[in-house]
Design a protein around this motif. Structure first.
Motif, mmCIF file in Angstrom:
data_model
loop_
_atom_site.group_PDB
_atom_site.id
_atom_site.type_symbol
_atom_site.label_atom_id
_atom_site.label_comp_id
_atom_site.label_asym_id
_atom_site.label_seq_id
_atom_site.Cartn_x
_atom_site.Cartn_y
_atom_site.Cartn_z
ATOM 1 N N UNK A 23 52.675 66.452 74.553
ATOM 2 C CA UNK A 23 52.506 67.725 73.855
ATOM 3 C C UNK A 23 52.545 67.601 72.332
ATOM 4 N N UNK A 24 53.311 66.677 71.794
ATOM 5 C CA UNK A 24 53.376 66.505 70.337
ATOM 6 C C UNK A 24 52.683 65.223 69.875
ATOM 7 N N UNK A 25 51.851 64.700 70.727
ATOM 8 C CA UNK A 25 51.138 63.455 70.436
ATOM 9 C C UNK A 25 49.784 63.772 69.791
ATOM 10 N N UNK A 26 49.257 62.895 68.947
ATOM 11 C CA UNK A 26 47.947 63.145 68.325
ATOM 12 C C UNK A 26 46.807 63.356 69.324
ATOM 13 N N UNK A 27 46.917 62.808 70.539
ATOM 14 C CA UNK A 27 45.860 63.001 71.532
ATOM 15 C C UNK A 27 45.882 64.401 72.141
ATOM 16 N N UNK A 28 46.996 65.108 72.031
ATOM 17 C CA UNK A 28 47.139 66.431 72.631
ATOM 18 C C UNK A 28 46.407 67.467 71.795
ATOM 19 N N UNK A 29 45.424 68.153 72.387
ATOM 20 C CA UNK A 29 44.621 69.112 71.625
ATOM 21 C C UNK A 29 44.642 70.529 72.187
ATOM 22 N N UNK A 30 45.354 70.791 73.283
ATOM 23 C CA UNK A 30 45.377 72.140 73.851
ATOM 24 C C UNK A 30 45.926 73.140 72.835
ATOM 25 N N UNK A 31 45.165 74.220 72.614
ATOM 26 C CA UNK A 31 45.519 75.187 71.574
ATOM 27 C C UNK A 31 46.515 76.234 72.054
ATOM 28 N N UNK A 32 46.617 76.442 73.378
ATOM 29 C CA UNK A 32 47.467 77.504 73.923
ATOM 30 C C UNK A 32 48.823 76.926 74.332
ATOM 31 N N UNK A 33 49.877 77.313 73.630
ATOM 32 C CA UNK A 33 51.212 76.793 73.925
ATOM 33 C C UNK A 33 51.731 77.264 75.276
ATOM 34 N N UNK A 34 51.153 78.300 75.826
ATOM 35 C CA UNK A 34 51.613 78.827 77.102
ATOM 36 C C UNK A 34 50.850 78.325 78.305
ATOM 37 N N UNK A 35 49.799 77.563 78.052
ATOM 38 C CA UNK A 35 48.954 77.095 79.160
ATOM 39 C C UNK A 35 49.454 75.755 79.678
ATOM 40 N N UNK A 36 50.273 75.802 80.723
ATOM 41 C CA UNK A 36 50.810 74.608 81.376
ATOM 42 C C UNK A 36 50.912 74.887 82.870
ATOM 43 N N UNK A 37 50.773 73.852 83.670
ATOM 44 C CA UNK A 37 51.036 73.944 85.099
ATOM 45 C C UNK A 37 51.975 72.806 85.485
ATOM 46 N N UNK A 38 52.836 73.059 86.469
ATOM 47 C CA UNK A 38 53.793 72.041 86.913
ATOM 48 C C UNK A 38 53.108 71.125 87.928
ATOM 49 N N UNK A 39 53.178 69.823 87.686
ATOM 50 C CA UNK A 39 52.522 68.843 88.549
ATOM 51 C C UNK A 39 53.511 67.795 89.045
ATOM 52 N N UNK A 40 53.249 67.273 90.227
ATOM 53 C CA UNK A 40 54.083 66.198 90.791
ATOM 54 C C UNK A 40 53.267 64.969 91.170
ATOM 55 N N UNK A 41 51.957 65.069 91.092
ATOM 56 C CA UNK A 41 51.098 63.968 91.548
ATOM 57 C C UNK A 41 50.985 62.844 90.515
ATOM 58 N N UNK A 42 50.775 61.615 90.977
ATOM 59 C CA UNK A 42 50.722 61.151 92.370
ATOM 60 C C UNK A 42 52.071 60.625 92.855
ATOM 61 N N UNK A 43 53.148 61.077 92.232
ATOM 62 C CA UNK A 43 54.500 60.668 92.616
ATOM 63 C C UNK A 43 54.977 59.442 91.850
ATOM 64 N N UNK A 44 56.271 59.412 91.481
ATOM 65 C CA UNK A 44 56.829 58.288 90.710
ATOM 66 C C UNK A 44 56.715 56.936 91.408
ATOM 67 N N UNK A 45 56.896 56.915 92.728
ATOM 68 C CA UNK A 45 56.837 55.631 93.435
ATOM 69 C C UNK A 45 55.454 55.010 93.344
ATOM 70 N N UNK A 46 54.435 55.828 93.546
ATOM 71 C CA UNK A 46 53.057 55.339 93.447
ATOM 72 C C UNK A 46 52.777 54.824 92.037
ATOM 73 N N UNK A 47 53.200 55.594 91.030
ATOM 74 C CA UNK A 47 52.977 55.177 89.648
ATOM 75 C C UNK A 47 53.719 53.881 89.321
ATOM 76 N N UNK A 48 54.953 53.769 89.804
ATOM 77 C CA UNK A 48 55.727 52.547 89.563
ATOM 78 C C UNK A 48 55.016 51.330 90.140
ATOM 79 N N UNK A 49 54.475 51.476 91.339
ATOM 80 C CA UNK A 49 53.793 50.357 91.983
ATOM 81 C C UNK A 49 52.514 49.965 91.247
ATOM 82 N N UNK A 50 51.779 50.967 90.777
ATOM 83 C CA UNK A 50 50.567 50.658 90.003
ATOM 84 C C UNK A 50 50.948 49.975 88.691
ATOM 85 N N UNK A 51 51.940 50.519 88.011
ATOM 86 C CA UNK A 51 52.339 49.968 86.709
ATOM 87 C C UNK A 51 52.828 48.512 86.834
#
Length: 220
Positions: free
Chosen positions: A178-206
């Motif tokens: 959200x505070x990174x230079x790549x972040x460009x969304x103009x609406x501070x209220x536009x967010x959705x809660x996400x869980x995909x693809x799960x921490x375990x899957x990400x850990x294994x890929x990483x």
């Protein structure tokens, strides 16, 4: 090296090469003039980017799950140009339907839905620089498979070899930017809660792509 040893060495190299090679199946979603215009409007209205073409400069890869049990049904969800009524949480932001550049079926088949440098709507704030990889399934009844894990690892390496990729993230990690230079969304209220693809899957890929030295994620 003895003749027999040389033969076995060559066969081993061939087997390793074959096991590390995958085919990307072209299976494009509808990208007509209407979708092009909606994508350009999204880039301008959400990010302040006025462009002639709906192109992105890939800087990150975002992994997802569809929570839809089959490739066919997942594709049907992404193929329409405009959002259906079942996404009331985001339809007021833009009529552009969600999508991704890639989708990985449960057997590991990699489908390409859009060109890698064409914008897809899959992650708030970062679509202008992110290649999306959707994985079919992701529910308790249909968790992501080992075949999908292998294909995601291969695809991350493949894309990193083609583009100057800085970040690999799971969809659930997107708000860290959200505070990174790549972040460009103009609406501070536009967010959705996400869980995909799960921490375990990400850990294994990483773990499998550690040698690629992606940048550390921002700390919120």
């Amino acid at each position: 090296m003895k003749k027999n040893s040389l033969i076995y060495f060559i066969l081993g190299l061939i087997l390793v090469s074959c096991s590390s090679t995958k085919t990307i199946v072209e299976h494009p979603i509808t990208f007509n003039e209407e979708r092009k215009m909606l994508t350009l409007e999204y880039l301008q209205n959400r990010y302040g980017l006025e462009q002639d073409l709906p192109k992105i400069e890939p800087k990150m890869i975002v992994l997802h799950w569809t929570v839809i049990p089959t490739f066919e049904k997942s594709f049907e969800a992404f193929d329409p140009v405009t959002l259906p009524n079942w996404r009331p949480d985001i339809k007021n932001v833009s009529g552009l339907n969600v999508s991704s550049q890639f989708m990985v079926d449960r057997d590991g088949t990699i489908y390409q839905l859009l060109p890698e440098t064409t914008m897809a709507r899959h992650v708030i704030g970062l679509n202008h620089c992110a290649i999306g990889v959707e994985n079919v399934g992701g529910t308790e009844e249909l968790p992501l498979t080992k075949a999908q894990l292998k294909s995601n690892i291969w695809l991350v390496k493949y894309l990193n070899n083609k583009y100057d990729i800085d970040y690999l993230i799971g969809h659930y990690e997107y708000t860290l930017f959200e505070n990174h230079p790549l972040w460009l969304e103009i609406d501070e209220g536009y967010r959705t809660v996400k869980t995909d693809p799960g921490p375990e899957f990400m850990d294994n890929v990483r773990k499998a792509v550690k040698s690629l030295d992606f940048k550390e994620l921002p700390i919120k």
